[in-house]
Design an enzyme around this catalytic site. Structure first.
Site, PDB file in Angstrom:
ATOM      1  N   GLY A   1       0.678  -1.419   0.053  1.00 44.81           N
ATOM      2  CA  GLY A   1      -0.154   0.002  -0.710  1.00 44.81           C
ATOM      3  C   GLY A   1       0.946   0.793   0.089  1.00 44.81           C
ATOM      4  O   GLY A   1       1.974   0.934   0.873  1.00 44.81           O
TER       5      GLY A   1
ATOM      6  N   GLY B   1      -0.753   4.314  -0.179  1.00 45.76           N
ATOM      7  CA  GLY B   1      -1.607   5.686   0.164  1.00 45.76           C
ATOM      8  C   GLY B   1      -0.905   6.315   1.794  1.00 45.76           C
ATOM      9  O   GLY B   1       0.440   5.570   1.422  1.00 45.76           O
ATOM     10  N   LEU B   2      -1.937   6.930   1.549  1.00 42.70           N
ATOM     11  CA  LEU B   2      -0.445   8.013   3.630  1.00 42.70           C
ATOM     12  C   LEU B   2      -0.490   7.381   4.093  1.00 42.70           C
ATOM     13  O   LEU B   2       0.630   7.281   4.536  1.00 42.70           O
ATOM     14  CB  LEU B   2      -2.042   9.112   3.579  1.00 42.70           C
ATOM     15  CG  LEU B   2      -2.084   9.685   3.130  1.00 42.70           C
ATOM     16  CD1 LEU B   2      -3.582  10.582   3.604  1.00 42.70           C
ATOM     17  CD2 LEU B   2      -0.893  10.759   3.180  1.00 42.70           C
TER      18      LEU B   2
ATOM     19  N   GLY C   1       0.747   3.776   3.879  1.00 43.17           N
ATOM     20  CA  GLY C   1       2.069   3.013   3.565  1.00 43.17           C
ATOM     21  C   GLY C   1       3.094   4.017   2.819  1.00 43.17           C
ATOM     22  O   GLY C   1       4.603   3.558   3.146  1.00 43.17           O
TER      23      GLY C   1
ATOM     24  N   HIS D   1     -21.424   7.344   4.192  1.00 42.12           N
ATOM     25  CA  HIS D   1     -21.287   8.802   3.781  1.00 42.12           C
ATOM     26  C   HIS D   1     -22.934  10.028   3.463  1.00 42.12           C
ATOM     27  O   HIS D   1     -22.930   9.338   2.370  1.00 42.12           O
ATOM     28  CB  HIS D   1     -20.058   9.596   2.892  1.00 42.12           C
ATOM     29  CG  HIS D   1     -19.739  11.248   3.389  1.00 42.12           C
ATOM     30  ND1 HIS D   1     -20.119  12.099   2.655  1.00 42.12           N
ATOM     31  CD2 HIS D   1     -18.140  11.117   4.107  1.00 42.12           C
ATOM     32  CE1 HIS D   1     -19.588  12.870   3.649  1.00 42.12           C
ATOM     33  NE2 HIS D   1     -18.508  12.364   4.244  1.00 42.12           N
TER      34      HIS D   1
ATOM     35  N   SER E   1     -17.919  17.166   0.056  1.00 41.57           N
ATOM     36  CA  SER E   1     -16.829  16.368   0.840  1.00 41.57           C
ATOM     37  C   SER E   1     -17.964  17.382   2.136  1.00 41.57           C
ATOM     38  O   SER E   1     -18.689  17.957   2.174  1.00 41.57           O
ATOM     39  CB  SER E   1     -15.761  17.714   1.403  1.00 41.57           C
ATOM     40  OG  SER E   1     -15.448  18.149   2.535  1.00 41.57           O
TER      41      SER E   1
ATOM     42  N   ARG F   1     -21.212  11.540  11.429  1.00 43.24           N
ATOM     43  CA  ARG F   1     -21.831  11.458   9.484  1.00 43.24           C
ATOM     44  C   ARG F   1     -23.040  10.299   9.632  1.00 43.24           C
ATOM     45  O   ARG F   1     -24.507  10.104   8.736  1.00 43.24           O
ATOM     46  CB  ARG F   1     -20.835  10.688   9.370  1.00 43.24           C
ATOM     47  CG  ARG F   1     -20.153  11.667   8.696  1.00 43.24           C
ATOM     48  CD  ARG F   1     -18.844  11.295   7.987  1.00 43.24           C
ATOM     49  NE  ARG F   1     -17.313  12.441   7.485  1.00 43.24           N
ATOM     50  CZ  ARG F   1     -16.038  12.249   7.018  1.00 43.24           C
ATOM     51  NH1 ARG F   1     -15.811  10.712   6.902  1.00 43.24           N
ATOM     52  NH2 ARG F   1     -15.939  13.042   6.211  1.00 43.24           N
TER      53      ARG F   1
ATOM     54  N   GLU G   1      -6.635   2.968   7.139  1.00 47.88           N
ATOM     55  CA  GLU G   1      -7.890   1.976   7.292  1.00 47.88           C
ATOM     56  C   GLU G   1      -8.027   0.734   7.251  1.00 47.88           C
ATOM     57  O   GLU G   1      -8.755   0.333   7.340  1.00 47.88           O
ATOM     58  CB  GLU G   1      -8.927   2.952   5.866  1.00 47.88           C
ATOM     59  CG  GLU G   1      -9.604   2.971   5.417  1.00 47.88           C
ATOM     60  CD  GLU G   1     -10.468   3.353   4.741  1.00 47.88           C
ATOM     61  OE1 GLU G   1      -9.922   3.940   3.743  1.00 47.88           O
ATOM     62  OE2 GLU G   1     -12.011   2.884   4.377  1.00 47.88           O
TER      63      GLU G   1
ATOM     64  N   SER H   1      -9.728  10.552   9.101  1.00 46.33           N
ATOM     65  CA  SER H   1      -8.409   9.059   8.885  1.00 46.33           C
ATOM     66  C   SER H   1      -7.448   9.384   8.472  1.00 46.33           C
ATOM     67  O   SER H   1      -5.848   9.215   7.682  1.00 46.33           O
ATOM     68  CB  SER H   1      -9.604   8.705   7.639  1.00 46.33           C
ATOM     69  OG  SER H   1      -8.776   7.525   6.437  1.00 46.33           O
TER      70      SER H   1
HETATM   71  C1  LIG Z   1     -13.925  10.342  -1.443  1.00 47.28           C
HETATM   72  C2  LIG Z   1     -13.291   9.852  -0.642  1.00 47.28           C
HETATM   73  C3  LIG Z   1     -12.632  11.547   0.738  1.00 47.28           C
HETATM   74  C4  LIG Z   1     -12.167  11.256   1.939  1.00 47.28           C
HETATM   75  N1  LIG Z   1     -12.227  12.866   2.123  1.00 47.28           N
HETATM   76  C5  LIG Z   1     -11.576  12.413   3.406  1.00 47.28           C
HETATM   77  C6  LIG Z   1     -10.902  13.621   4.143  1.00 47.28           C
HETATM   78  O1  LIG Z   1     -11.629  14.763   4.139  1.00 47.28           O
HETATM   79  N2  LIG Z   1     -10.176  13.160   5.457  1.00 47.28           N
HETATM   80  C7  LIG Z   1      -9.575  12.413   6.382  1.00 47.28           C
HETATM   81  O2  LIG Z   1      -9.268  12.821   7.233  1.00 47.28           O
HETATM   82  N3  LIG Z   1     -10.458  10.952   4.812  1.00 47.28           N
HETATM   83  C8  LIG Z   1     -10.944  11.180   4.654  1.00 47.28           C
HETATM   84  N4  LIG Z   1     -11.236  10.419   3.632  1.00 47.28           N
HETATM   85  C9  LIG Z   1     -10.722   8.571   4.093  1.00 47.28           C
HETATM   86  C10 LIG Z   1      -9.416   8.762   4.039  1.00 47.28           C
HETATM   87  O3  LIG Z   1      -9.112   8.892   2.299  1.00 47.28           O
HETATM   88  C11 LIG Z   1      -9.015   7.802   3.803  1.00 47.28           C
HETATM   89  O4  LIG Z   1      -9.357   6.658   4.974  1.00 47.28           O
HETATM   90  C12 LIG Z   1      -7.425   6.856   3.493  1.00 47.28           C
HETATM   91  O5  LIG Z   1      -6.234   7.620   2.935  1.00 47.28           O
HETATM   92  C13 LIG Z   1      -6.593   5.493   3.413  1.00 47.28           C
HETATM   93  O6  LIG Z   1      -5.755   5.627   3.370  1.00 47.28           O
HETATM   94  P1  LIG Z   1      -4.717   4.445   3.292  1.00 47.28           P
HETATM   95  O7  LIG Z   1      -3.530   4.783   3.242  1.00 47.28           O
HETATM   96  O8  LIG Z   1      -4.915   3.295   4.023  1.00 47.28           O
HETATM   97  O9  LIG Z   1      -4.696   3.827   2.092  1.00 47.28           O
HETATM   98  P2  LIG Z   1      -5.617   3.717   0.418  1.00 47.28           P
HETATM   99  O10 LIG Z   1      -4.995   5.478   0.523  1.00 47.28           O
HETATM  100  O11 LIG Z   1      -6.312   3.979  -0.161  1.00 47.28           O
HETATM  101  O12 LIG Z   1      -3.850   2.795   0.174  1.00 47.28           O
HETATM  102  C14 LIG Z   1      -4.391   1.748  -0.519  1.00 47.28           C
HETATM  103  C15 LIG Z   1      -2.858   1.452  -0.623  1.00 47.28           C
HETATM  104  O13 LIG Z   1      -2.879   0.216  -0.729  1.00 47.28           O
HETATM  105  C16 LIG Z   1      -2.608  -0.239  -2.153  1.00 47.28           C
HETATM  106  N5  LIG Z   1      -3.605  -1.907  -2.422  1.00 47.28           N
HETATM  107  C17 LIG Z   1      -4.842  -2.644  -1.803  1.00 47.28           C
HETATM  108  N6  LIG Z   1      -5.036  -3.418  -2.556  1.00 47.28           N
HETATM  109  C18 LIG Z   1      -3.604  -3.970  -3.026  1.00 47.28           C
HETATM  110  C19 LIG Z   1      -3.735  -5.170  -3.304  1.00 47.28           C
HETATM  111  N7  LIG Z   1      -4.122  -6.502  -3.703  1.00 47.28           N
HETATM  112  N8  LIG Z   1      -2.283  -5.856  -3.076  1.00 47.28           N
HETATM  113  C20 LIG Z   1      -1.246  -4.258  -3.853  1.00 47.28           C
HETATM  114  N9  LIG Z   1      -1.762  -2.868  -3.068  1.00 47.28           N
HETATM  115  C21 LIG Z   1      -3.168  -2.896  -2.645  1.00 47.28           C
HETATM  116  C22 LIG Z   1      -3.706   0.441  -2.975  1.00 47.28           C
HETATM  117  O14 LIG Z   1      -2.787   0.610  -4.444  1.00 47.28           O
HETATM  118  C23 LIG Z   1      -2.420   1.528  -2.422  1.00 47.28           C
HETATM  119  O15 LIG Z   1      -1.269   2.096  -2.536  1.00 47.28           O
HETATM  120  C24 LIG Z   1     -11.755  10.072   2.375  1.00 47.28           C
HETATM  121  C25 LIG Z   1     -12.167   9.043   1.479  1.00 47.28           C
HETATM  122  C26 LIG Z   1     -12.572   8.625   0.517  1.00 47.28           C
HETATM  123  C27 LIG Z   1     -13.505   8.137  -0.978  1.00 47.28           C
END
Ligand SMILES: Cc1cc2nc3c(=O)[nH]c(=O)nc-3n(C[C@H](O)[C@H](O)[C@H](O)COP(=O)(O)OP(=O)(O)OC[C@H]3O[C@@H](n4cnc5c(N)ncnc54)[C@H](O)[C@@H]3O)c2cc1C
Ligand code: FES
Lengths: 639, 250
Positions: free
Chosen positions: A41, A43-44, A46, A267, A285, A331, A426, A441
């Site tokens: 992962g 995202g933020l 990872g 949401h 948002s 929410r 998440e 989050s």
């Molecule tokens: C539209 C939207 C708006 C939001 N707004 C807000 C906000 O304003 N404030 C707030 O605090 N939160 C907000 N959230 C929630 C927040 O954005 C997420 O909870 C958070 O960004 C999740 O981050 P993460 O790093 O856990 O996962 P993600 O950013 O989802 O990253 C997941 C990573 O895992 C990888 N991955 C997934 N499955 C696999 C697999 N099987 N094999 C290999 N790689 C994989 C993906 O490639 C990706 O790199 C929002 C969410 C959404 C959907």
């Protein structure tokens, strides 16, 4: 059998983390070079973890399914990121942020973890500022904040409606620096299909190279999952289309407990479904509820244009029902209230499945430019999708699947029940209880990745300095690689008639109807039956064209959906066993006379953690009792 | 609505590609462009054919994954709009629509409409960051930044890395992409410290990847879905000159 030990340290709440950290073991800098860590992962969660671990000198391998780590779905977060800076002098504090989250989560999260998340929130903002993240500022040059739902202070930092993008580009940049230095190696376009456990410890992963179809083995001394949420189980959701449960699910099947799977946030403010081909819902948002007022007509089935309905014939139902918080209720409360009005026949739009979010008064009071400055990009997005100008007409909105509070069970070290397997962001269950408050989050993901995991994982790795490189040969790797290859072959062999998306859509409807915003025992049982039937049909009739040794997007989808059936079932089981309403989990059978959620603290103040028992058996439920020493557990009221 | 789609099909990087024609009926004007392609793919799969490969993820204009060359323009006819945000109501019933991948030697085709943009990653690895370690940040408000500067830095940072600028440019130049990052950092106190090394390394990597030079036609700005301004290219050129004149370490 799994034993849940949360490892919550003793001592006063505000000192737990400091004291605990002081006792954690370290790995000497020279030894870190010899230790490999897999982070799945980007995202933020990872990419912040990978950066911090790379800075420490570990050898880090990062995986994502997109072509670039910058495209992880964190990029889509709009509204903001919380921190207890108290810049508005509105009496905010770490303790207040902690308290808001515990209450917002309806007393179903661990005090110690939540307090720690609040505690490191200020460091996250400082670090982002140092990384050049362009947060909004006021004219004097200091950082600006705004309010979010469920709180009465202004603690949300933002970068227009693109806070997630800007924060992710920040963590991405710090990871790029480590890639340049050679401490982090990036593996994009990979799907993790399985976890490899050797002698009881997480030692690697099996991935599918999405371009070649190759089944690959990667080993490490520890594995960190940061794979995001599984809200896509609803098919229509605010998540990216590739978001999936597969990585976490494979860990669950290898022995990691899965906690509170049914706690899913719906949401309240998404653009409603506009056509039958839609596969994605776009969020508007929560920050919009700072200035937008939610209403429906007082008259059932009123077909007039919104602008033709006079003030006295509008029902600002959130302000009416929840005068203390008004449009800024959390929410779960806002979503159920919208559903209640629509189910009662007051909904607007062709389908009757939407409510208005109106900026008329805010525009009148502050001027159109002020609104444009705050939400310009959201208003544009709305207009592009719907063809309607929200400066002139109110927006139409409806609830949508969004965020998963549930996830892999972790202890205070953020380690799952498999030694050496950590889960952050998440993908774990830890900080949001039964309902997440807005903007917390991003805060949690970056706190986990930058400031918490690097400390706790070192303690685990202190025992690994003599292990040496982990080989990718051997029984555990062979078996996992073969199982992954076999799953691919099995799907390819069906050669049925229906597309993966067609199955996903039907699956999503089952989950939405039976395990969505309101649940009851009968519906959940029915959902379980429907899932079984659809899953059987899937394995008899899925059609995946092309070859498995090629870039095959249909195969990717089918592999993910196969796992969604299974996690969907666990969600229903979890919702069934929890005979109470709390946060986003609303059981029809358990509500107050005024229709609010009715918790049952005597029997259900626990984390429900499920243990896999093989495909043929029902999973086993373990209960981690939640103790509240520092907050008074009350009925959650926003009236 | 009804359309005639002319879509670029190519089995892999080495194979020879070509346009194939697909008539498509019963398209709703409410569909997004990618939903229209989903709809086509459903019919192709059900008819026993291989679907068209195209990339996407967020479907809301922010991840930068999608990117199709539609009727000779990156992301199609609408300004400030990504392919996934484009809707069929913007086309006329009966239109013929040409759909191609990004065309640039630094973005080789992977399959059909999907291209490899890893050259962008390598430009970022070369210098797209501020060198600061976790844990050593000063208090955020100890470094005030004027609102106009912060806003301008945001405008530069809004790039989604889709590559439309390269596809729009007759020289396949990546100047808009690289300059947005260079300018964002050069503007703020945190990024200024290593501005000389940054511009030098990023420009060098950009050249090494085979992106072309800029000949000031501004088509990149015109077709950028996030409206990134060519002014940042001027900033980058100034930064580059400055780094050459005063040496990297000065
Ligand atoms: C539209 C939207 C708006 C939001 N707004 C807000 C906000 O304003 N404030 C707030 O605090 N939160 C907000 N959230 C929630 C927040 O954005 C997420 O909870 C958070 O960004 C999740 O981050 P993460 O790093 O856990 O996962 P993600 O950013 O989802 O990253 C997941 C990573 O895992 C990888 N991955 C997934 N499955 C696999 C697999 N099987 N094999 C290999 N790689 C994989 C993906 O490639 C990706 O790199 C929002 C969410 C959404 C959907
Ligand atoms: S799919 Fe993310 S920008 Fe289009």
């Amino acid at each position: 059998m799994i034993k849940l030990d949360s490892k919550i340290p003793d001592g006063p709440l505000a000192e737990k983390w400091t004291r605990y950290k002081a006792g954690l073991r370290l790995v000497n800098a020279a030894n870190r070079k010899k230790i490999e860590i897999i982070v799945v992962g980007s995202g933020l969660a990872g990419s912040s973890a990978a950066s911090a671990l790379g800075e420490l000198g570990y050898k880090v391998k990062v995986f994502c399914f997109q072509d670039s780590p910058r495209r992880a779905h964190s990029v889509a977060a709009q509204g903001g990121i919380n921190a207890a800076k108290n810049y508005k002098n509105d009496n905010d504090s770490i303790h207040r942020l902690f308290h808001d989250m515990i209450k917002g989560g309806d007393y179903r999260a661990r005090e110690a973890n939540v307090y720690r998340a609040a505690e490191v929130s200020n460091d996250v903002i400082d670090h982002f500022t140092a990384l050049g993240v362009p947060f909004a500022r006021d004219y004097g040059g200091s950082l600006d904040t705004r309010s979010f739902g469920g709180v009465q202070v202004s603690r949300t930092f933002y970068a227009k409606g693109q806070t997630g993008q800007q924060c992710l580009l920040g963590t991405y940049s710090s990871m790029n620096r480590q890639i340049a230095k050679g401490t982090v190696e990036m593996f994009p376009r990979r799907d993790m299909l399985d976890l490899v456990v050797v002698d009881g410890k997480a030692r690697g992963i099996i991935t599918r190279n999405l371009l070649t179809g190759g089944i690959e083995r990667h080993s490490a001394h520890a594995v960190v999952l940061a794979t995001g949420g599984y809200g896509t189980v609803f098919y229509l959701s605010t998540l990216g289309l590739g978001s999936n449960a597969s990585a976490a699910w494979s860990a669950y099947k290898k022995g990691a407990a899965f906690a509170n799977p049914s706690f899913i946030q719906i949401h309240p403010t998404s653009i409603p479904v506009l056509n039958d081909y839609q596969c994605k819902l776009t969020l508007m948002s929560e920050s919009l509820r700072n200035d937008g007022r939610v209403w429906v007509p007082k008259e059932k089935g009123d077909k007039r244009q919104a602008t033709e309905i006079p003030e006295e014939e509008r029902d600002y139902y959130l302000e009416r029902r929840y005068p203390a918080f008004g449009n800024l209720v959390p929410r779960d409360v806002a979503s159920r209230a919208a559903k209640e009005r629509c189910d009662a026949g007051y909904g607007v739009g062709d389908t009757g499945l939407s409510v208005y979010l109106d900026f008329k008064d805010a525009i009148k009071a502050q001027g159109e430019q002020a609104i444009r400055d705050k939400y310009g990009n959201l208003f544009e997005m709305y207009e592009k999708i719907t063809g309607i100008n929200p400066y002139k007409q109110p927006m139409r909105i409806y609830p949508a699947g969004h965020y998963t509070m549930g996830g892999l069970w972790v202890d205070y070290d953020l380690m799952t029940t498999i030694p050496g397997l950590f889960a952050i962001g998440e993908s774990n269950f830890s900080d949001h209880g039964a309902n997440r408050l807005g903007a917390s989050s991003l805060m949690q993901c970056c706190g986990d990745g930058y400031f918490i995991l690097p400390n706790t994982i070192s303690d685990y790795l202190a025992d690994e300095i003599r292990t040496g490189k982990i080989p990718v040969e051997g029984k555990a790797f062979d078996e996992a690689a073969e199982a992954a290859a076999e799953k691919v072959r099995r799907i390819m062999a069906v050669k049925g008639k229906q597309t993966a998306s067609a199955f996903h859509k039907r699956l999503g409807k089952i989950m939405w109807d039976h395990c969505g915003m309101r649940r009851d025992a009968e519906g959940l049982e029915k959902g379980l039956g429907l899932l079984d039937e659809l899953e059987k049909e899937f394995w008899n009739d899925i059609c995946v064209p092309g070859s498995e040794n090629d870039y095959n997007q249909e195969l990717e989808k089918a592999l993910r959906i196969a796992d969604f059936f299974e996690i969907g079932r666990l969600m229903c089981e979890d919702a069934l066993q929890r005979e109470e309403s709390c946060g986003a989990h609303f059981r029809e059978e358990h509500q107050t006379e005024t229709g609010e959620a009715k918790r049952n603290d005597a029997e259900y103040a626990y984390v429900g953690a499920w243990e896999y028992q093989g495909a043929e058996n029902k999973p086993k439920l373990h209960k981690e009792a939640l103790k509240f020493e520092f907050v008074e557990v009350k009925e959650r009221s926003y009236k | 609505m009804e359309f005639t789609l002319k879509i670029w099909r190519q089995q892999n990087a080495g194979a020879k590609g070509g346009f194939k024609t697909y008539p498509l009926k019963d398209v709703s004007p409410e569909m997004s462009f990618l939903e229209m392609l989903d709809y086509l793919n459903k019919q192709l799969i059900e008819g026993g054919d291989e679907p068209v490969t195209f990339e996407h993820d967020c479907r809301e204009g922010i991840c930068g994954t999608c990117g199709l060359y539609i009727n000779g323009r990156p992301h199609g006819p609408m300004r400030d709009t990504t392919t996934c945000e484009l809707h069929m109501r913007e086309f006329a019933d009966g239109d013929t629509i040409f759909i191609e991948p990004w065309r640039a030697s630094a973005f080789p085709v992977i399959k059909d409409l999907a291209v490899d943009r890893s050259s962008f990653e390598r430009i970022m690895h070369a210098g797209g960051f501020i060198s600061t370690n976790t844990g050593c940040a000063p208090e955020s408000n100890s470094n005030p930044i004027g609102k106009h500067v912060a806003d301008l830095a945001f405008d530069a940072a809004a790039c989604i890395g889709c590559g439309a600028c390269v596809a729009a440019c007759k020289n396949s130049s990546a100047m808009l992409f690289a300059s947005a990052k260079i300018a964002q950092y050069a503007m703020t106190p945190q990024g200024k410290v290593e501005r000389k090394e940054r511009v030098d390394q990023m420009v060098r990597q950009m050249d090494a990847e085979g992106f072309g030079a800029c000949s000031n036609t501004y088509s990149c700005e015109f077709d950028c879905p996030k409206g990134i301004s060519v002014d940042f290219i001027a900033t980058m050129n100034k930064e580059f000159l400055y780094s050459k004149l005063f040496g990297q370490k000065g």
